[in-house]
Design an enzyme around this catalytic site. Structure first.
Site, mmCIF file in Angstrom:
data_model
loop_
_atom_site.group_PDB
_atom_site.id
_atom_site.type_symbol
_atom_site.label_atom_id
_atom_site.label_comp_id
_atom_site.label_asym_id
_atom_site.label_seq_id
_atom_site.Cartn_x
_atom_site.Cartn_y
_atom_site.Cartn_z
ATOM 1 N N GLU A 84 60.745 30.856 19.640
ATOM 2 C CA GLU A 84 59.453 31.118 19.715
ATOM 3 C C GLU A 84 59.439 31.901 21.102
ATOM 4 O O GLU A 84 59.834 31.353 22.106
ATOM 5 C CB GLU A 84 58.320 29.905 19.612
ATOM 6 C CG GLU A 84 56.741 30.372 19.757
ATOM 7 C CD GLU A 84 56.025 29.363 19.523
ATOM 8 O OE1 GLU A 84 54.706 29.761 19.296
ATOM 9 O OE2 GLU A 84 56.526 28.287 19.692
ATOM 10 N N TYR A 106 49.196 22.457 25.910
ATOM 11 C CA TYR A 106 48.996 22.931 27.650
ATOM 12 C C TYR A 106 48.088 21.906 28.246
ATOM 13 O O TYR A 106 47.166 22.375 29.123
ATOM 14 C CB TYR A 106 48.333 24.102 27.605
ATOM 15 C CG TYR A 106 49.249 25.219 26.900
ATOM 16 C CD1 TYR A 106 50.625 25.500 27.694
ATOM 17 C CD2 TYR A 106 49.144 25.903 25.749
ATOM 18 C CE1 TYR A 106 51.471 26.584 27.002
ATOM 19 C CE2 TYR A 106 49.988 26.921 25.251
ATOM 20 C CZ TYR A 106 51.031 27.144 25.753
ATOM 21 O OH TYR A 106 52.175 28.105 25.414
ATOM 22 N N ASP A 112 49.339 33.304 23.262
ATOM 23 C CA ASP A 112 50.502 32.892 24.222
ATOM 24 C C ASP A 112 51.547 33.069 23.729
ATOM 25 O O ASP A 112 52.510 32.972 24.529
ATOM 26 C CB ASP A 112 50.021 31.409 24.769
ATOM 27 C CG ASP A 112 50.463 30.450 23.691
ATOM 28 O OD1 ASP A 112 49.689 30.632 22.254
ATOM 29 O OD2 ASP A 112 51.191 29.535 23.808
ATOM 30 N N ASP A 133 51.694 31.604 17.861
ATOM 31 C CA ASP A 133 50.451 31.552 17.059
ATOM 32 C C ASP A 133 49.407 32.346 17.500
ATOM 33 O O ASP A 133 49.526 33.473 18.097
ATOM 34 C CB ASP A 133 50.157 30.028 17.440
ATOM 35 C CG ASP A 133 50.025 29.609 18.636
ATOM 36 O OD1 ASP A 133 49.863 30.708 19.668
ATOM 37 O OD2 ASP A 133 49.891 28.367 19.224
#
Length: 491
Positions: A468, A228, A73, A76
């Protein structure tokens, strides 16, 4: 209450021509290329992000199934299926509504990026109606290590939910993704399109049959949260899935579902939101298309809500308003700011196209706005992202000369497996994480989290909120960049 002078001043800045000319064609191509850097699994020979290698080739093994593939995603090495499905939905929507603005080459690569997601999503619902797969990887152990995906030695535990455990939000989003993708592939891959639509229908049935959030399950909650969690609940995803199935099939069952459940599912609230967790704004805009094109009056309440959302971008209107930074960026409280900018910009541009194609204007009480007024707001957002901002910095990696050289991304920050074949261990990785050196690998096209409310930006990989990248920032921007590639002189 009248909007303050400062808000009107910021809004006036949105309407001024930007100072820096931009290459929207380059931005579009790179925004799609980014997805190759996020691939999990066995990479194809046509892989263009050449510093990446194969990874996570045994995913799903603990549950005796094949969950190899899909996308990481963000920075990571976890595969979270909820935001991955939203990413796929937005790539599909870009392919559907902005297809005419793309070259055949860009459209082809976007469909490849979409298919990499949908091939995997089909695996996640391959055991329905009995089981749906939620995630691969353990967040705690993964986030405790700074390792490139090719070296992963952290647990690759796959998580699943079995009926009758609810997963309406996850299954509803996957149903939306597969239904939208079935439209996107209808011309180029008709057989594949049929498979996607069939599975979308069955996935929606699961979502509606066992109502509730996927994070209601304690084991899943522990695995997924706080990253999430379905904070907004599941009802918006049921409407979202039904809306895409209505568009994909034309079946009146979904029309009746949307009409009968609109109020009960809270569609009158949170209509100013849109993103991986909250679909209400997207539902309204998507359904509005049918009113514009076919005058389906039963759905008029959705269009009315979409109009209210669009009016909120203009501070001179009455009612609630969107917020902007002093530099003109659409802003919502929270981390990874550009995820909001990207998703809202997509809706603005989509609605502007719906208005134009039906020769209508946006009605906000006693005020009217030409569709180009919406487009000007979006252009300001796009140009801000590409470098026309107070920091004079492109928030797309690899675009222009000034962009962040340290991003919060394991694969980008650690020397490529193609160059350094020996594995980097967990501890050694953290030394790289803390290093002031620039990333050895350029994650071309990645749009990162972006600036704060005051337009400030701390460009270090240690600052995840700012640096990120995520797949769901890039996905809606594909359609946005495509429009301005075809309309580069719009002002």
């Amino acid at each position: 209450m009248k909007p303050s002078f400062s808000i009107l001043t910021v809004f006036a800045l949105l309407l001024l021509p930007t100072a820096i000319p931009h290459d929207y064609s380059d931005a579009l191509t790179k925004s799609i290329l980014f997805f190759e850097g996020q691939r999990s699994g066995r990479l194809p020979k046509q892989q263009r992000m050449s510093w990446r290698g194969n990874s996570a080739l045994n995913d799903g093994k603990n549950l005796h199934t094949d969950l190899v593939g899909g996308y990481y995603d963000a920075g990571d090495n976890i595969k979270f299926h909820f935001p991955m499905a939203f990413t796929a939905t937005m790539l599909a929507w870009s392919s559907i509504d902005f297809r005419s603005y793309m070259s055949q080459n860009d459209l082809g690569h976007n469909l490849i990026a979409l298919k990499w997601a949908t091939d995997y999503l089909l695996k996640t619902v391959s055991q329905l109606p009995n089981r749906i797969f939620v995630q691969v990887g353990e967040t705690k152990s993964d986030h405790n290590c700074w390792e490139r995906p090719e070296d992963m030695d952290t647990p690759r535990t796959a998580f699943a939910l079995d009926a009758p455990d609810p997963a309406s939000d996850l299954a509803g989003e996957i149903a939306a993704a597969l239904a939208a993708a079935s439209i996107a592939f209808r011309q180029s891959r008709p057989k594949y399109s049929e498979v996607l639509l069939d599975k979308a229908i069955k996935t929606f049935q699961y979502a509606d049959s066992y109502r509730g959030c996927y994070t209601d399950n304690p084991d899943v909650n522990k695995a997924v949260c706080p990253f999430y969690c379905s904070v907004n609940g599941y009802k918006d995803e049921l409407l979202w899935g039904a809306a895409w199935l209505r568009r994909a099939t034309g079946n009146d069952y979904y029309l009746e579902y949307l009409v009968s459940n609109r109020q009960a599912f809270g569609q009158d609230f949170n209509y100013l939101e849109f993103g991986w967790d909250n679909k209400y704004g997207g539902v309204n805009v998507l359904i509005a298309k049918e009113i514009f094109e076919k005058d389906v009056t039963a759905l008029i309440a959705y269009k009315d809500a979409a109009e209210e959302m669009m009016c909120a971008f203009f501070p001179e209107t009455s009612g609630p308003h969107m917020s902007y930074t002093p530099g003109g960026l659409l802003y919502k409280p929270g981390s990874s700011q550009l995820q909001n900018t990207a998703a809202l910009s997509f809706l603005l541009l989509t609605y502007a196209d719906y208005l134009s194609k039906s020769s209508q204007q946006l009605n906000c009480g006693n005020q009217q706005f030409h569709p180009d007024s919406l487009r000007r707001i979006v252009k300001r957002q796009v140009d801000y992202i590409l470098g026309d901002n107070p920091m004079k910095l492109s928030y797309m990696v690899g675009y222009g000369d000034q962009y962040p050289r340290q991003i919060h991304h394991r694969g980008a920050s650690i020397p490529s497996v193609k160059v350094h074949r020996n594995a980097f261990g967990c501890v050694q990785g953290w030394n790289i994480f803390a290093s002031p050196n620039p990333d050895p690998n350029i994650l071309v096209g990645a749009v990162i989290g972006g600036p704060d409310v005051d337009d400030s930006f701390i460009g270090k990989r240690t600052n995840a909120s700012d640096t990120e990248p995520t797949t769901y920032i890039n996905a809606p921007l594909v359609g946005v960049f495509a429009y301005f590639k075809s309309n580069p002189n719009f002002s």
